[in-house]
Design a protein around this motif. Structure first.
Motif, PDB file in Angstrom:
ATOM      1  N   SER A 677       0.815  -1.220   0.000  1.00 26.80           N
ATOM      2  CA  SER A 677       0.000   0.000   0.000  1.00 26.80           C
ATOM      3  C   SER A 677       0.839   1.256   0.000  1.00 26.80           C
ATOM      4  N   PRO A 679       1.851   3.298  -2.986  1.00 23.81           N
ATOM      5  CA  PRO A 679       1.911   3.510  -4.435  1.00 23.81           C
ATOM      6  C   PRO A 679       2.954   4.546  -4.855  1.00 23.81           C
ATOM      7  N   VAL A 755      -9.861   9.242   7.305  1.00 22.87           N
ATOM      8  CA  VAL A 755     -10.180   8.352   6.202  1.00 22.87           C
ATOM      9  C   VAL A 755     -11.355   7.500   6.669  1.00 22.87           C
ATOM     10  N   PRO A 756     -12.383   7.209   5.934  1.00 25.82           N
ATOM     11  CA  PRO A 756     -12.480   7.560   4.513  1.00 25.82           C
ATOM     12  C   PRO A 756     -13.216   8.872   4.239  1.00 25.82           C
ATOM     13  N   HIS A 759     -13.320  13.726   4.997  1.00 24.66           N
ATOM     14  CA  HIS A 759     -12.485  14.647   4.219  1.00 24.66           C
ATOM     15  C   HIS A 759     -11.927  15.770   5.080  1.00 24.66           C
ATOM     16  N   ASN A 770      -5.089  15.156  -1.955  1.00 22.46           N
ATOM     17  CA  ASN A 770      -5.668  14.015  -1.268  1.00 22.46           C
ATOM     18  C   ASN A 770      -4.608  13.011  -0.828  1.00 22.46           C
ATOM     19  N   ASN A 771      -3.493  13.027  -1.510  1.00 24.79           N
ATOM     20  CA  ASN A 771      -2.442  12.061  -1.212  1.00 24.79           C
ATOM     21  C   ASN A 771      -1.621  12.560  -0.023  1.00 24.79           C
ATOM     22  N   ILE A 772      -1.757  11.861   1.092  1.00 25.99           N
ATOM     23  CA  ILE A 772      -1.100  12.361   2.311  1.00 25.99           C
ATOM     24  C   ILE A 772       0.416  12.407   2.133  1.00 25.99           C
TER      25      ILE A 772
ATOM     26  N   GLY B  52      -2.225  -1.877   6.122  1.00 25.68           N
ATOM     27  CA  GLY B  52      -3.298  -0.899   6.002  1.00 25.68           C
ATOM     28  C   GLY B  52      -3.606  -0.607   4.542  1.00 25.68           C
ATOM     29  N   SER B  53      -4.529   0.353   4.360  1.00 27.57           N
ATOM     30  CA  SER B  53      -4.819   0.734   2.975  1.00 27.57           C
ATOM     31  C   SER B  53      -3.948   1.921   2.602  1.00 27.57           C
ATOM     32  N   ILE B  54      -3.992   2.302   1.335  1.00 25.30           N
ATOM     33  CA  ILE B  54      -3.080   3.338   0.880  1.00 25.30           C
ATOM     34  C   ILE B  54      -3.459   4.685   1.480  1.00 25.30           C
ATOM     35  N   PRO B  55      -2.460   5.492   1.801  1.00 23.45           N
ATOM     36  CA  PRO B  55      -2.724   6.762   2.495  1.00 23.45           C
ATOM     37  C   PRO B  55      -3.166   7.873   1.539  1.00 23.45           C
ATOM     38  N   ILE B  56      -4.263   7.631   0.854  1.00 25.14           N
ATOM     39  CA  ILE B  56      -4.801   8.674  -0.003  1.00 25.14           C
ATOM     40  C   ILE B  56      -6.247   8.892   0.419  1.00 25.14           C
ATOM     41  N   VAL B  57      -6.603  10.133   0.655  1.00 22.10           N
ATOM     42  CA  VAL B  57      -7.860  10.423   1.329  1.00 22.10           C
ATOM     43  C   VAL B  57      -9.068   9.858   0.581  1.00 22.10           C
ATOM     44  N   SER B  58      -9.112  10.084  -0.708  1.00 24.40           N
ATOM     45  CA  SER B  58     -10.306   9.680  -1.456  1.00 24.40           C
ATOM     46  C   SER B  58     -10.383   8.176  -1.682  1.00 24.40           C
ATOM     47  N   GLY B  60      -9.559   5.786   0.659  1.00 26.22           N
ATOM     48  CA  GLY B  60      -9.513   5.054   1.918  1.00 26.22           C
ATOM     49  C   GLY B  60     -10.535   3.941   1.964  1.00 26.22           C
ATOM     50  N   GLY B  61     -10.136   2.824   2.563  1.00 26.77           N
ATOM     51  CA  GLY B  61     -11.063   1.714   2.732  1.00 26.77           C
ATOM     52  C   GLY B  61     -11.982   2.003   3.898  1.00 26.77           C
ATOM     53  N   GLY B  63     -13.168   1.889   7.822  1.00 29.01           N
ATOM     54  CA  GLY B  63     -12.564   1.837   9.161  1.00 29.01           C
ATOM     55  C   GLY B  63     -11.443   2.847   9.332  1.00 29.01           C
ATOM     56  N   HIS B  64     -11.297   3.352  10.544  1.00 26.26           N
ATOM     57  CA  HIS B  64     -10.326   4.424  10.795  1.00 26.26           C
ATOM     58  C   HIS B  64      -8.895   3.946  10.870  1.00 26.26           C
ATOM     59  N   VAL B  67      -4.945   2.554   7.627  1.00 30.06           N
ATOM     60  CA  VAL B  67      -4.121   3.267   6.658  1.00 30.06           C
ATOM     61  C   VAL B  67      -2.648   3.080   7.035  1.00 30.06           C
TER      62      VAL B  67
END
Lengths: 812, 116
Positions: A677, A679, A755-756, A759, A770-772, B52-58, B60-61, B63-64, B67
């Motif tokens: 995860s 990218p 997340v999610p 915002h 959006n990409n932290i 975790g899931s990828i740290p991109i806001v839009s 996100g999977g 659950g808090h 990430v």
């Protein structure tokens, strides 16, 4: 009345400020810088004298947060040492004006002398043991620079290194003793302290008000540290005050210009050791004085041995400064022995003789300087009958050397008498073998008498014909010697009132408890008591043996030439040994081979890390950790490919094969980033990996397909080192991934970017993305990223230069 | 959460890299350094958690908690780029070394230097 803190601080600061200005002053005044320095010394002694009898403590907050403060303490002993440093300083600076005429390196000379004077004042006034240590070592450094004043001469280099080596390493022993004392104090007082005396929470306490000495001694004995601490401090004092067997640096130190010898190596710096003993005396000697057995036998033994042996060595000297150097060691031995005797009369001996010795010995050194300067030789055999050429100097010498010999009514007689008294009392109390003490004291004193008269005899007898024309000494040199001789006369004739008023507080500084109505007094003997008898024996023995001076001289020289008996031999051999080690070691550690360095660094890291885990534990149960394998199959497979790729790099038969397999590793790592995860990392890795591949191929095109042959033994050894590193990393990864830090900086970012769905405001609104990871890189840690870009730019520039330089060519 | 597989893999990568660093051939030393820095990057990413899931806001999977650590990723991104700079410089140095001395053998270089 308390001393004025501003004045005491000024006394400490003025010499250092003055020293810093010397280079400027020297440009303007040239050789007259001597008088500038003398003015500074006079200012210091004036300020110090203004504080006379205002005994007490001054505490200057330094770093209040750490409880560090500068504690200055003024009492009789501190005043005496401070007055010697500044007062004799005045005379020595004036004398230097004549002696150093036309000599090189004057700016350096006066700077160092002033720094020395400041440090010596620091040693005298500061009672915080750590600050004391700093000033103590500063005097050693100043002494090193001054002994090595003639930098081009091999002998002065040897001498300065010897003095530095012995005194500084002695100081380090002393420091350990101080640290132990500080540690012990925490069990007795509220918190540990390094303040020796003068405050409520100090090791000794405030004399007459608070005393902790008894409790500290008790604690030291309880913990078995009593003897070690005394021993460590004694080593510091013995190296500084040239006690046997550390006396060997002092005769060599005579390579220094004579004013330096008079100032540092007879009147002041070498007194630092005896000062320390006098200062610590109330801490280590109990009120019941004959119970201080460790203290008594250690210092009386050390002092009397030094006094006697150094006096014999002085008789064997062939050079007038060598004679005075050994004589200085001998008299320091007398002071050490004096402080060693635990009775009141012991402290009287030490305190009074510090003063007497400083006066007559500084005089004699200045006389020696005059002789060397005007007669052009320092050889005892070549000199004689100087009274015809220098009648005033002859009178000065007569006063000083008769005082040194201990002949009544001169002042040296009184302090020697006190030593005899102390030795007699102690022997009387303990009986048995201790009767040797007065015998040894008399024996040593006979030799003192002999060399004192021999020195005086330089001015009498026949004038050797080969001795050339002798000039009258310049006034700048004659005056200081004359002043000192007058001081000796004053001390001699006014011994009783001076002892009563001036020396009394000095004695009290090293007394354990002042008995009711105690007052120090001396007077010429009017009854035939044992000490008087001992003096009579000394003088009679000396007169009887003087005709055999030459025989004694040669006999002792023969003894000295026995290698086994000479501490110098051990010193020289030790130094040669150390130099040899420094010669050999680099051959093994500095091989010019990168593999040596890499192997050492990597094995060291592994050994320390693994050792740390073994000793300290890892904090996690590794066997339990190993049982749970929880990695998804794709990641496991891709990681396996990565390892295979790396293995192929190791086994690559050619450079091209190696580079290609290295790329396999790189690309699998990119895939790992995708699966983990991350990218952004995957993208970056793919780009970079491609670039690196291209770059490698471009460069390899120009390189030979060289591959060093792998020798079996070397491969096994390297394999072992590599496996060690691998094992360390594996365990470290297990340990670190098992830990679960609850909050990190990362949480800040994650929380700001809920997340999610919600915002978050910060990442999207303020960061605009959006990409932290991206927002972190270009907003939160933008400076880091700029640094990164500059590294790449720097690398590009370096590469350009490396390639470009080739084309332009180097004209080597 | 302990990562056993990654621990073993990283150990192996470090061991292989170290072995290369100890070689006589300069090119192999550069490879060794590259492998070690790759492994270090992987280690850092592992420390940030890889489940975790990828740290991109839009994207996100649910659950808090889910990430991965974005800070570590930012750090490693920088490290990858700087690693590239280092490798490039090392390679050009290797090239120049060969041009100046005609050899890539560190052993030989050390002995010729001593004899000079």
């Amino acid at each position: 009345m308390q001393p004025d803190s501003a004045v005491l601080l000024a006394v400490l600061a003025i010499p250092f400020v003055g020293a810093a200005l010397v280079p400027l002053v020297h440009r303007v005044l040239g050789e007259r810088t001597a008088y500038y320095a003398a003015t500074i010394a006079a200012l210091c002694s004036g300020l110090l004298i203004s504080q006379y009898e205002r005994w007490g403590t001054v505490t200057v907050e330094w770093i209040p947060a750490l409880d560090v403060s500068l504690v200055l303490y003024l009492d009789g002993l501190a005043f005496l040492i401070g007055l010697l440093a500044s007062g004799i300083g005045v005379l020595v600076f004036i004398y230097s004006g004549g002696y150093m005429h036309g000599e090189p390196g004057q700016a350096k000379y006066y700077t160092t002398l002033l720094v020395f004077m400041g440090s010596m004042l620091g040693v005298a006034l500061v009672v915080d043991l750590l600050s004391l240590f700093v000033f103590w070592e500063l005097t050693s450094v100043a002494s090193f620079l001054l002994i090595g004043h003639y930098q081009r001469a091999d002998r002065s280099l040897y001498a300065s290194r010897k003095a530095m080596f012995i005194t500084v390493s002695g100081g380090l022993f002393m420091l350990i003793g101080f640290l132990l004392l500080g540690h012990i104090s925490s069990f007795v007082l509220d918190g540990s302290t390094f303040t020796l005396i003068g405050t409520e929470q100090s090791l000794i306490g405030i004399p007459g008000e608070v005393t902790h000495a008894e409790a500290i001694r008790h604690e030291l004995v309880e913990r078995g540290l009593f003897v070690p601490v005394i021993g460590l401090i004694a080593i510091g004092a013995a190296t500084k005050s040239a006690q046997i067997p550390f006396h060997i640096w002092l005769p060599d130190a005579m390579e220094a210009p004579t004013p330096v010898s008079a100032f540092l190596h007879s009147a002041t710096m070498v007194k630092a050791g005896v000062y320390l003993i006098g200062r610590f005396r109330p801490l280590f000697v109990p009120e019941h004085v004959f119970a201080a057995e460790v203290w008594t036998w250690l210092f009386v033994g050390l002092g009397l041995a030094t006094m006697t042996i150094a006096a014999m060595l002085a008789v064997s000297a062939t050079d007038i400064k060598e004679l005075l150097a050994y004589s200085t060691a001998s008299h320091l031995g007398l002071i050490v022995a004096g402080f060693g005797f635990a009775e009141t009369v012991g402290a009287e001996t030490g305190a009074f003789h510090i003063l007497n010795h400083a006066a007559f010995k500084a005089t004699l050194f200045l006389v020696a300087g005059i002789i060397a300067h005007e007669a052009g030789t320092r050889s005892i055999d070549a000199l004689g009958g100087l009274r015809h050429d220098m009648p005033i100097v002859a009178a000065i010498t007569a006063v000083a050397s008769l005082s040194m010999a201990g002949i009544p009514p001169f002042n040296g007689f009184y302090s020697k008498e006190l030593l005899f008294d102390a030795a007699w009392e102690t022997a009387h109390h303990f009986g048995g073998l201790t009767w040797l003490l007065p015998v040894v004291a008399v024996f040593g004193s006979i030799f003192t008498f002999l060399y004192s008269i021999r020195f005086l005899w330089l001015f009498f007898g026949d004038r050797p014909t080969e001795l050339g024309e002798i000039h009258r000494p310049p006034l700048a040199m004659l005056l200081p010697a004359g002043v000192l001789a007058i001081i000796v006369l004053v001390l001699s004739l006014g011994a009783a009132p001076i002892a009563h008023d001036f020396v009394n507080p000095i004695v009290k500084s090293s007394l354990i408890a002042t008995p009711e109505g105690y007052h120090f007094s001396v007077h010429l003997p009017h009854a035939l008591k044992p000490p008087v008898l001992m003096s009579v024996v000394t003088i009679a023995g000396g007169i009887a043996m003087y005709p055999f001076y030459d025989r004694l001289h040669h006999g002792i020289r023969r003894l000295r030439s026995i290698a086994l008996l000479s501490p110098n031999q051990y010193y020289d051999r030790g130094i040669t040994g150390i130099a040899h080690v420094s010669d050999v070691v680099p051959r093994y550690v500095q091989t010019d081979l990168m593999r040596t360095y890499a192997a050492v660094v990597m094995s060291a890291v592994s050994v320390f890390a693994l050792g740390g885990y073994l000793l300290g534990g890892t904090g996690t149960d590794l066997t339990e950790a190993v049982s749970g394998v929880n990695l998804a199959l794709p990641i496991t497979i891709i990681l396996a490919v990565a390892v295979v790729g790396a293995l192929a790099v190791d086994r690559a038969p050619s450079h091209i094969a190696g580079v290609l397999t290295l790329s396999i590793l790189g690309f699998t790592v990119a895939v790992f980033y995708v699966l983990a995860s991350a990218p952004d990392l995957a993208l970056t890795q793919l780009v970079i990996e491609t670039l690196v591949l291209v770059l490698f191929l471009l460069v390899l095109d120009r390189l030979p397909a060289f591959y060093g042959e792998l020798r079996r033994g070397r491969a096994i050894l390297d394999g072992l080192i590599a496996s060690g590193v691998g094992l360390t990393v594996t365990i470290t990864v297990l340990v670190t991934t098992a830990a679960d830090p609850s909050d990190g900086i990362a949480h800040f970012f994650v929380e700001k970017a809920p997340v999610p769905a919600e915002h978050g405001t910060l990442i999207t609104d303020a960061g605009g993305g959006n990409n932290i990871v991206n927002v972190i890189l270009v907003d939160f840690r933008a400076l880091d990223t700029m640094g990164e870009i500059s590294v790449v730019a720097m690398a590009a520039l370096a590469i350009l230069t490396l390639i470009g330089m080739r084309n332009r060519g180097e004209r080597a | 959460m302990t990562e056993v597989v990654l621990a073993i893999v990283l150990g192996a990568l470090y061991a292989l890299g170290t072995f290369l660093v100890l070689r006589r051939d300069v090119v192999r030393v550069v490879w060794g350094v590259t492998i070690i820095s790759q492994a270090t990057n992987v280690y850092l990413v592992t420390m940030g958690g890889i489940h975790g899931s990828i740290p991109i806001v839009s994207h996100g999977g649910g659950g808090h908690h889910a990430v991965t650590d974005p800070l570590v990723q930012a750090l490693v991104l920088t490290a990858i780029v700087i690693g590239f700079g280092t490798t490039a410089l090392a390679l050009v140095l290797t090239y120049r070394l060969y041009q100046e001395h005609g050899t890539l053998d560190l052993q030989e270089l050390a002995t010729t230097e001593e004899s000079q």
